[in-house]
Design a protein around this motif. Structure first.
Motif, PDB file in Angstrom:
ATOM      1  N   VAL A  35       0.841  -1.205   0.000  1.00 36.27           N
ATOM      2  CA  VAL A  35       0.000   0.000   0.000  1.00 36.27           C
ATOM      3  C   VAL A  35       0.871   1.248   0.000  1.00 36.27           C
ATOM      4  CG1 VAL A  35      -1.668   1.321   1.340  1.00 36.27           C
ATOM      5  CG2 VAL A  35      -1.946  -1.143   1.112  1.00 36.27           C
ATOM      6  N   LEU A  36       1.852   1.296   0.892  1.00 34.56           N
ATOM      7  CA  LEU A  36       2.699   2.487   0.999  1.00 34.56           C
ATOM      8  C   LEU A  36       3.552   2.684  -0.253  1.00 34.56           C
ATOM      9  CD1 LEU A  36       3.820   2.218   4.740  1.00 34.56           C
ATOM     10  CD2 LEU A  36       2.044   3.676   3.759  1.00 34.56           C
ATOM     11  N   LEU A  63      -5.806   0.765  -7.121  1.00 37.93           N
ATOM     12  CA  LEU A  63      -5.361  -0.552  -6.669  1.00 37.93           C
ATOM     13  C   LEU A  63      -6.503  -1.555  -6.796  1.00 37.93           C
ATOM     14  CD1 LEU A  63      -3.390   1.504  -5.047  1.00 37.93           C
ATOM     15  CD2 LEU A  63      -2.940  -0.494  -3.624  1.00 37.93           C
ATOM     16  N   VAL A  64      -6.153  -2.778  -7.158  1.00 38.44           N
ATOM     17  CA  VAL A  64      -7.110  -3.888  -7.206  1.00 38.44           C
ATOM     18  C   VAL A  64      -6.694  -4.887  -6.135  1.00 38.44           C
ATOM     19  CG1 VAL A  64      -8.040  -5.789  -8.554  1.00 38.44           C
ATOM     20  CG2 VAL A  64      -7.577  -3.585  -9.642  1.00 38.44           C
ATOM     21  N   GLY A  65      -7.616  -5.189  -5.196  1.00 39.61           N
ATOM     22  CA  GLY A  65      -7.312  -6.084  -4.078  1.00 39.61           C
ATOM     23  C   GLY A  65      -7.437  -5.310  -2.779  1.00 39.61           C
ATOM     24  N   PRO A  66      -6.952  -5.835  -1.683  1.00 38.26           N
ATOM     25  CA  PRO A  66      -6.433  -7.198  -1.501  1.00 38.26           C
ATOM     26  C   PRO A  66      -7.567  -8.217  -1.405  1.00 38.26           C
ATOM     27  CG  PRO A  66      -6.381  -6.014   0.578  1.00 38.26           C
ATOM     28  CD  PRO A  66      -6.868  -5.030  -0.453  1.00 38.26           C
ATOM     29  N   SER A  67      -7.225  -9.489  -1.204  1.00 41.86           N
ATOM     30  CA  SER A  67      -8.232 -10.546  -1.278  1.00 41.86           C
ATOM     31  C   SER A  67      -9.005 -10.736   0.016  1.00 41.86           C
ATOM     32  CB  SER A  67      -7.560 -11.865  -1.671  1.00 41.86           C
ATOM     33  OG  SER A  67      -6.586 -12.218  -0.687  1.00 41.86           O
ATOM     34  N   SER A  68      -8.418 -10.421   1.166  1.00 42.13           N
ATOM     35  CA  SER A  68      -9.107 -10.666   2.437  1.00 42.13           C
ATOM     36  C   SER A  68      -9.587  -9.361   3.050  1.00 42.13           C
ATOM     37  CB  SER A  68      -8.176 -11.383   3.424  1.00 42.13           C
ATOM     38  OG  SER A  68      -7.176 -10.500   3.898  1.00 42.13           O
ATOM     39  N   SER A  69     -10.622  -9.478   3.886  1.00 42.89           N
ATOM     40  CA  SER A  69     -11.169  -8.296   4.551  1.00 42.89           C
ATOM     41  C   SER A  69     -10.180  -7.716   5.552  1.00 42.89           C
ATOM     42  CB  SER A  69     -12.478  -8.665   5.266  1.00 42.89           C
ATOM     43  OG  SER A  69     -13.454  -9.074   4.344  1.00 42.89           O
ATOM     44  N   ALA A  75      -5.600  -1.403   4.064  1.00 48.15           N
ATOM     45  CA  ALA A  75      -5.388  -0.715   2.789  1.00 48.15           C
ATOM     46  C   ALA A  75      -6.416   0.388   2.571  1.00 48.15           C
ATOM     47  CB  ALA A  75      -5.448  -1.734   1.648  1.00 48.15           C
ATOM     48  N   ALA A  76      -7.702   0.095   2.848  1.00 47.44           N
ATOM     49  CA  ALA A  76      -8.754   1.081   2.624  1.00 47.44           C
ATOM     50  C   ALA A  76      -8.622   2.266   3.573  1.00 47.44           C
ATOM     51  CB  ALA A  76     -10.122   0.419   2.792  1.00 47.44           C
ATOM     52  N   VAL A  84      -7.650   7.460  -3.014  1.00 49.49           N
ATOM     53  CA  VAL A  84      -7.165   6.582  -4.079  1.00 49.49           C
ATOM     54  C   VAL A  84      -8.146   5.414  -4.227  1.00 49.49           C
ATOM     55  CG1 VAL A  84      -5.288   5.064  -4.830  1.00 49.49           C
ATOM     56  CG2 VAL A  84      -4.773   7.190  -3.608  1.00 49.49           C
ATOM     57  N   PRO A  85      -8.658   5.136  -5.415  1.00 47.71           N
ATOM     58  CA  PRO A  85      -9.607   4.025  -5.599  1.00 47.71           C
ATOM     59  C   PRO A  85      -8.974   2.677  -5.241  1.00 47.71           C
ATOM     60  CG  PRO A  85      -9.588   5.456  -7.524  1.00 47.71           C
ATOM     61  CD  PRO A  85      -8.420   5.868  -6.678  1.00 47.71           C
ATOM     62  N   LEU A  86      -9.695   1.905  -4.407  1.00 49.33           N
ATOM     63  CA  LEU A  86      -9.273   0.554  -4.049  1.00 49.33           C
ATOM     64  C   LEU A  86     -10.444  -0.378  -4.361  1.00 49.33           C
ATOM     65  CD1 LEU A  86      -7.322  -1.466  -2.650  1.00 49.33           C
ATOM     66  CD2 LEU A  86      -8.479  -0.910  -0.503  1.00 49.33           C
TER      67      LEU A  86
END
Length: 754
Positions: A35-36, A63-69, A75-76, A84-86
């Motif tokens: 992320v950073l 960014l696309v992802g990450p896979s887990s909550s 990240a969010a 920044v769109p995630l």
């Protein structure tokens, strides 16, 4: 693959080439690092903090992802500060939809809120109310079982056990969880877990030899090839669950096949596999079809996330003309445009709602086995827009007779039986039948509600019925019979009165009382007229009139009979033995005085009764549970009893005088006639009071009418009918000479006796 397709497209982003960096988020450390790294400004290895990020440019624009909550929260949170769109393809936690906390987060997979609703619908569809819930010990599992617990409790589903599956090499806690599930006797267990925790859990389920349970899985593991490939997995019972919407995505199959079979990848895999890397050893061409089936939907979610960014750039760079502009695009601009995208991929419409969630729903998958091979069968779906669960009519349950497994703590109570909770769970209860005059309302299964005053119910009832309104109507067949008898007897009374009036001066009429006979007949006619007040709904006037008027009129009749009997005894016995008393009786008009006093006493009794506690029309709710009896109050009261007792007193005096005059001349001997009338009277009212004690229905009024009818009939038949017979059929006996000869014969007998 998505990047290659977009870069090769001549319409989506012409003259623009997309690039990407890949980061492995296998831990919190690497997740934060990725992320950073993407927040670094272009061509700089640092992040400059500033108050205004309007002109802030990052290394990656989205960014696309990450896979887990769990990783998505981190990240969010960071990227949201910079807008920044995630776009995640697999993070499902409901809290990520909160735009205040995570303004830049979007996803192409439905949130767990919808998934929990689907699972609840499955539980409700099959009436499973006694269930266990386990989840993975992470943000995904904790939030899932918390939401499901809350929603289940609101909908009458009891959670017998809940626990968290740790991701650890120590299986002690997991073994204890499996033991607890077995001890609760549940037949349905929801496993809301990440796939790696679910693998650990089902290993222990198999080790404990747990069978005949329905396992409801979340989207994370329900199509996990590794769990499905466990030896003897089919013995655990029936497995169904929620799956991301299946999309036929043939390009990814070819893409993966070409990639894996390339000489470079083959050499790399063979050289890197060892005894530690078990997943690597299983990664062969033989397992590829299984792998792509499991991964296809998630691949499509990632694929559509990249395309969402591309379509947003298409609008921002104004690529409609066939050439994109060179304008600088900032993350916040892209975020605004991504939220507006609406396009179609493989017949799937891609767009985001106000929470950044897609409009897609879930599929329902059920496991079946062909030999030892697990097959994922699509058995239904759940639509987000209609919020409706659709399932196939016939499902293959892994039970002896293919019947739907039952998972309840207590069987449903029968009709009209309330629940009595036996433990801490509302699903565990005993059934107690509701008593009469109560019912079980479906809104409250724990208490019997009383019926309204105008309603009734039998025992074990779930509703109340309206009571029938009961009274003696004019049209009742029994009423018609009684009305006919009343009218007939009234006409007979009038006819006798006319006959006596015409023959008023004849010896028979004079010996019967003369003008007193007319008074008696008038009082009997009035008594008969009061009987018309016993029909139809009781009213204030009819209740106050019918019994007092009858009592007064009948008193006049009995007083006349008493006077007549006394006078005959006086003439033949007291005139010679007590001449002074006889003179006083004659001179003072004793007969008129006695009739007046007797009538006055009865009138006073009636007035006091009406003044103190007058009879009123009432509705009797207590006698019959299903009927409301309309009647007059105080049918048998102190006042009415006083009236009847006074009439009975007069009748006793009649008996005394009849006994004293039993040896009088035949033409003057009224003992038998009066005795017959009195016996009919007594039997009539004894029958009425007996009926009153055992019966209080609408026909009690008919019994009262019958008692009065028989009383009047007794007097007419016993007292007046013999006189009418002489007047009409034996005129030779209705002469002065005949009566004088009878007196002379009586005098001679008395002299001979003396």
């Amino acid at each position: 693959m998505a990047i290659e397709e977009i870069n090769n497209s001549s319409t989506l982003l012409p003259n623009v080439t997309l690039g990407y960096d890949l980061y492995d988020t296998c831990s919190d450390t690497t997740n934060i690092y990725g992320v950073l790294r993407n927040l670094y400004q272009c061509d700089k290895q640092y992040l400059k903090m500033q108050n205004n990020f309007t002109n802030f440019q990052t290394k990656a624009i989205a960014l696309v992802g990450p896979s887990s909550s769990s990783f998505a929260f981190v990240a969010a949170s960071i990227l949201g500060k910079f807008l920044v769109p995630l776009i995640s393809y697999s993070a499902t936690n409901e809290q990520l939809s909160n735009k205040r906390s995570y303004p830049g987060f979007l996803r192409t997979i439905p949130s767990d809120k919808l998934q929990v609703e689907v699972i609840l619908n499955l539980l409700q569809r099959f009436n499973w109310t006694w269930v266990a819930i386990v989840g993975s010990d992470d943000a995904y599992g904790r939030q899932g079982i918390q939401d499901l617990n809350t929603l289940a409790s609101r909908n009458g589903i009891c959670i017998a056990y809940q626990g968290l599956i740790p991701y650890s090499t120590d299986r002690t806690l997991v073994k204890k969880m499996v033991t607890n599930i077995v001890q609760t006797r549940v037949k349905v267990t929801v496993v809301f877990s990440a796939y790696f925790n679910a693998r650990i859990f089902f290993e222990e389920v198999l080790n404990a030899n747990v069978t005949d349970i329905v396992w409801i899985g979340s989207e994370s593991w329900i199509m996990d090839y590794q769990i499905a490939a466990y030896a003897n997995i089919k013995r655990i019972g029936s497995v169904l669950g929620v799956s991301v919407g299946q999309v036929y995505f043939p390009k990814v199959l070819q893409f993966e096949t070409d990639y894996v079979t390339s000489p470079k990848i083959k050499t790399t895999v063979q050289n890197s596999c060892n005894q530690v890397c078990l997943d690597c050893q299983g990664f062969t061409l033989k397992t590829m079809p299984f792998l792509t089936q499991f991964a296809m939907s998630f691949s499509f979610n990632a694929y559509s996330a990249v395309y969402a960014i591309a379509y947003a750039l298409h609008e921002l760079l104004d690529c409609k003309s066939g050439r994109c502009s060179n304008n600088t695009i900032y993350p916040w601009q892209l975020l605004q445009q991504v939220k507006k995208v609406n396009f179609t991929l493989y017949n799937q419409t891609i767009y985001f709602d106000s929470n950044g969630d897609p409009a897609t729903g879930y599929d329902i998958v059920m496991w079946s086995w062909t030999g030892d091979t697990t097959v994922f069968n699509l058995i239904g779906s759940y639509s987000k827009t209609s919020q409706r669960l659709q399932l196939n009519d016939k499902l293959q349950w892994h039970t002896k007779d293919n019947s739907v497994p039952e998972s309840i703590c207590s069987k449903e109570c029968g009709k009209g039986e309330r629940r009595v909770q036996t433990g801490s769970h509302t699903c565990c209860f005993e059934c107690i039948p509701c008593p009469k005059m109560t019912f079980l309302n479906t809104s409250d299964l724990y208490s019997c509600q009383p019926c309204g005053s105008d309603q009734w119910s039998p025992g074990r009832s779930d509703l109340c019925y309206n009571r029938t309104l009961e009274y003696l109507p004019w049209t009742d067949p029994f009423s018609l019979v009684l009305l006919s008898l009343i009218t007939l007897l009234l006409l007979v009374t009038i006819a006798i009165a006319v006959l006596f009036f015409i023959n008023l001066n004849t010896p028979v009429v004079k010996s019967a009382g003369g003008k007193m006979c007319l008074a008696m007949l008038l009082s009997l006619a009035i008594s008969l007229c009061t009987l018309y007040c016993y029909f139809d709904k009781p009213g204030i006037i009819t209740c106050m009139v019918r019994q007092p008027v009858f009592a007064v009129s009948f008193t006049v009749c009995f007083a006349c009979i008493v006077v007549h009997a006394f006078q005959i005894v006086c003439i033949f016995k007291m005139a010679t033995h007590m001449p002074r008393i006889y003179d006083i009786w004659v001179k003072k008009n004793g007969s008129d005085v006695f009739i007046a006093v007797s009538s006055t006493i009865q009138v006073l009794i009636s007035i006091v009764w009406i003044a103190v506690k007058p009879p009123r029309p009432i509705a009797d709710y207590s006698t019959f549970s299903d009927q409301i009896i309309l009647k007059c109050s105080e049918t048998v009261s102190v006042g009415s009893l006083a009236e009847i007792i006074f009439i009975a007193f007069l009748s006793m005096i009649c008996f005394i005088f009849c006994y004293m005059g039993k040896d009088l001349p035949a033409n003057y001997n009224e003992a038998k006639c009066i005795s017959f009338s009195l016996l009919v009277y007594f039997f009539s009212w004894i029958a009425f009071f007996t009926t009153y004690i055992v019966y209080q229905g609408k026909y009690l009024a008919a019994v009262n009418v019958g008692a009065v009818l028989f009383s009047v009939f007794g007097i007419l038949a016993g007292y007046f009918t013999p006189k009418c017979y002489v007047i009409l059929f034996r005129p030779e006996l209705n002469t002065t000479e005949h009566f004088q000869s009878a007196i002379q014969d009586y005098t001679k007998k008395q002299s001979a006796h003396d």
